[in-house]
Design an enzyme around this catalytic site. Structure first.
Site, mmCIF file in Angstrom:
data_model
loop_
_atom_site.group_PDB
_atom_site.id
_atom_site.type_symbol
_atom_site.label_atom_id
_atom_site.label_comp_id
_atom_site.label_asym_id
_atom_site.label_seq_id
_atom_site.Cartn_x
_atom_site.Cartn_y
_atom_site.Cartn_z
ATOM 1 N N LYS A 2 0.725 -1.182 -0.060
ATOM 2 C CA LYS A 2 -0.020 0.086 -0.010
ATOM 3 C C LYS A 2 0.918 1.389 -0.222
ATOM 4 O O LYS A 2 2.183 1.000 0.413
ATOM 5 C CB LYS A 2 -1.081 -0.055 1.056
ATOM 6 C CG LYS A 2 -2.058 -1.047 1.323
ATOM 7 C CD LYS A 2 -2.901 -1.160 2.296
ATOM 8 C CE LYS A 2 -4.061 -1.966 2.391
ATOM 9 N NZ LYS A 2 -5.014 -1.846 3.541
ATOM 10 N N ARG A 34 -2.424 -14.081 4.757
ATOM 11 C CA ARG A 34 -3.051 -13.694 5.426
ATOM 12 C C ARG A 34 -2.521 -13.647 6.842
ATOM 13 O O ARG A 34 -2.467 -12.592 7.817
ATOM 14 C CB ARG A 34 -4.562 -14.055 5.586
ATOM 15 C CG ARG A 34 -5.616 -13.866 4.663
ATOM 16 C CD ARG A 34 -5.929 -12.485 4.291
ATOM 17 N NE ARG A 34 -6.768 -11.873 5.645
ATOM 18 C CZ ARG A 34 -7.214 -10.716 5.709
ATOM 19 N NH1 ARG A 34 -7.189 -10.002 4.288
ATOM 20 N NH2 ARG A 34 -7.580 -10.139 6.683
ATOM 21 N N ARG A 66 2.525 -6.608 9.071
ATOM 22 C CA ARG A 66 1.720 -5.530 9.445
ATOM 23 C C ARG A 66 2.395 -4.735 10.855
ATOM 24 O O ARG A 66 2.325 -3.696 11.564
ATOM 25 C CB ARG A 66 0.344 -5.687 9.695
ATOM 26 C CG ARG A 66 -0.465 -5.443 8.140
ATOM 27 C CD ARG A 66 -1.835 -5.977 8.261
ATOM 28 N NE ARG A 66 -2.652 -5.576 7.066
ATOM 29 C CZ ARG A 66 -3.745 -5.941 6.639
ATOM 30 N NH1 ARG A 66 -4.349 -6.843 7.551
ATOM 31 N NH2 ARG A 66 -4.299 -5.446 5.770
ATOM 32 N N TYR A 102 -12.587 -2.038 -3.504
ATOM 33 C CA TYR A 102 -13.222 -2.026 -2.270
ATOM 34 C C TYR A 102 -14.622 -2.036 -2.047
ATOM 35 O O TYR A 102 -15.219 -1.698 -0.887
ATOM 36 C CB TYR A 102 -12.600 -1.024 -1.322
ATOM 37 C CG TYR A 102 -11.173 -1.496 -0.720
ATOM 38 C CD1 TYR A 102 -10.899 -2.445 -0.155
ATOM 39 C CD2 TYR A 102 -10.135 -0.391 -0.920
ATOM 40 C CE1 TYR A 102 -9.549 -3.005 0.440
ATOM 41 C CE2 TYR A 102 -8.860 -0.657 -0.235
ATOM 42 C CZ TYR A 102 -8.433 -2.127 0.420
ATOM 43 O OH TYR A 102 -7.490 -2.404 0.971
ATOM 44 N N PHE A 139 -15.512 3.802 7.183
ATOM 45 C CA PHE A 139 -14.188 4.091 6.600
ATOM 46 C C PHE A 139 -13.782 4.112 5.014
ATOM 47 O O PHE A 139 -12.830 4.113 4.762
ATOM 48 C CB PHE A 139 -12.985 3.077 7.319
ATOM 49 C CG PHE A 139 -13.349 1.776 7.177
ATOM 50 C CD1 PHE A 139 -12.917 1.089 5.973
ATOM 51 C CD2 PHE A 139 -14.087 1.004 8.097
ATOM 52 C CE1 PHE A 139 -13.034 -0.579 5.716
ATOM 53 C CE2 PHE A 139 -14.055 -0.407 8.068
ATOM 54 C CZ PHE A 139 -13.839 -0.940 6.743
ATOM 55 N N HIS A 167 -2.427 -5.208 1.716
ATOM 56 C CA HIS A 167 -3.355 -6.032 1.447
ATOM 57 C C HIS A 167 -3.357 -7.226 0.978
ATOM 58 O O HIS A 167 -2.400 -7.564 0.260
ATOM 59 C CB HIS A 167 -4.175 -5.215 0.360
ATOM 60 C CG HIS A 167 -5.605 -6.019 -0.079
ATOM 61 N ND1 HIS A 167 -6.692 -5.978 0.468
ATOM 62 C CD2 HIS A 167 -5.539 -6.956 -1.088
ATOM 63 C CE1 HIS A 167 -7.649 -7.020 0.012
ATOM 64 N NE2 HIS A 167 -6.904 -7.455 -1.228
ATOM 65 N N THR A 213 -5.716 -6.775 10.822
ATOM 66 C CA THR A 213 -5.914 -5.621 10.200
ATOM 67 C C THR A 213 -5.320 -4.238 11.104
ATOM 68 O O THR A 213 -4.631 -3.483 10.372
ATOM 69 C CB THR A 213 -7.263 -5.364 10.038
ATOM 70 O OG1 THR A 213 -7.998 -6.604 9.421
ATOM 71 C CG2 THR A 213 -7.706 -4.255 9.079
HETATM 72 N N1 UDP Z 1 -9.729 -0.241 7.564
HETATM 73 C C1 UDP Z 1 -9.910 1.106 8.032
HETATM 74 N N2 UDP Z 1 -10.521 1.076 9.265
HETATM 75 C C2 UDP Z 1 -11.068 0.225 9.900
HETATM 76 C C3 UDP Z 1 -11.101 -1.046 9.194
HETATM 77 C C4 UDP Z 1 -10.344 -1.343 7.928
HETATM 78 O O1 UDP Z 1 -9.111 1.985 7.778
HETATM 79 O O2 UDP Z 1 -11.689 0.471 10.932
HETATM 80 C C5 UDP Z 1 -9.006 -0.118 6.143
HETATM 81 C C6 UDP Z 1 -7.566 -1.099 6.422
HETATM 82 O O3 UDP Z 1 -6.795 -0.428 5.675
HETATM 83 C C7 UDP Z 1 -7.889 -2.503 5.875
HETATM 84 C C8 UDP Z 1 -8.966 -2.014 4.529
HETATM 85 O O4 UDP Z 1 -9.621 -0.979 5.333
HETATM 86 O O5 UDP Z 1 -6.703 -3.096 5.574
HETATM 87 C C9 UDP Z 1 -9.761 -3.225 4.362
HETATM 88 O O6 UDP Z 1 -10.515 -3.803 5.693
HETATM 89 P P1 UDP Z 1 -10.563 -5.323 6.079
HETATM 90 O O7 UDP Z 1 -11.588 -5.330 7.114
HETATM 91 O O8 UDP Z 1 -10.878 -6.232 4.766
HETATM 92 O O9 UDP Z 1 -9.160 -5.718 6.552
HETATM 93 P P2 UDP Z 1 -7.988 -6.556 5.756
HETATM 94 O O10 UDP Z 1 -8.630 -7.739 5.123
HETATM 95 O O11 UDP Z 1 -7.306 -5.633 5.037
HETATM 96 O O12 UDP Z 1 -7.046 -6.992 6.927
HETATM 97 MG MG MG Z 2 -10.198 -7.531 3.629
#
Ligand code: UDP
Ligand code: MG
Length: 136
Positions: free
Chosen positions: A12, A88, A105, A52, A60, A118, A94
């Protein structure tokens, strides 16, 4: 029995900006992922909104799409046995605050929104996301 899968990974904007592209690629390779294809691109906000879309009702969503389109990203097809789950796990939670030691992360993430990488969350979504960025 072999279960080789492909998954989509994105480095990212926060990580590309900090010049972490090569370091993160080396982590993937050291964990046995093959980088089948990769490219550095910058996407329009409209494309980020499409990518997305699953999150469109979330509070968000708008900031997330602004962010993903804010600077260069590196999109990659990663291949390995059980690549989707393996990626993952290697990415970590996340929210970098919750991510375990040894995850990308944990090491590089700045915040829940600027969390450096991601990764597709299922085999079906991996196929969709690979097709989104790599049209043959
Ligand atoms: N995100 C955010 N705030 C939140 C949750 C998610 O900004 O409270 C962003 C974060 O960059 C995350 C992306 O949205 O990676 C997609 O969210 P997801 O729940 O799919 O998380 P991921 O699959 O990336 O772990
Ligand atoms: Mg996701």
């Amino acid at each position: 029995m072999s279960n080789v899968e492909q998954t989509l990974s994105i480095i990212k904007p926060d990580a590309v900006e900090r010049k972490l592209e090569n370091e993160i690629k080396e982590i993937f390779k050291s964990k046995g992922f093959k980088i089948i294809k990769d490219k550095k691109i910058q996407i329009e906000k409209a494309e980020a909104e499409k990518f997305y879309k699953v999150h469109e009702t979330k509070p968000f969503y708008n900031d997330l799409c602004t962010y993903l389109s804010s600077g260069p990203i590196v999109v990659m097809i990663l291949e390995k046995e059980n690549a989707v789950v393996g990626n993952r796990e290697l990415m970590g939670a996340t929210n970098p605050k919750d991510a375990k030691d040894g995850t990308i992360r944990k090491k590089y993430g700045i915040s829940i929104d600027k969390n450096s990488v991601h990764g597709s969350d299922s085999i079906d979504n991996a196929k969709i996301e690979i097709g989104f960025f790599f049209k043959d």
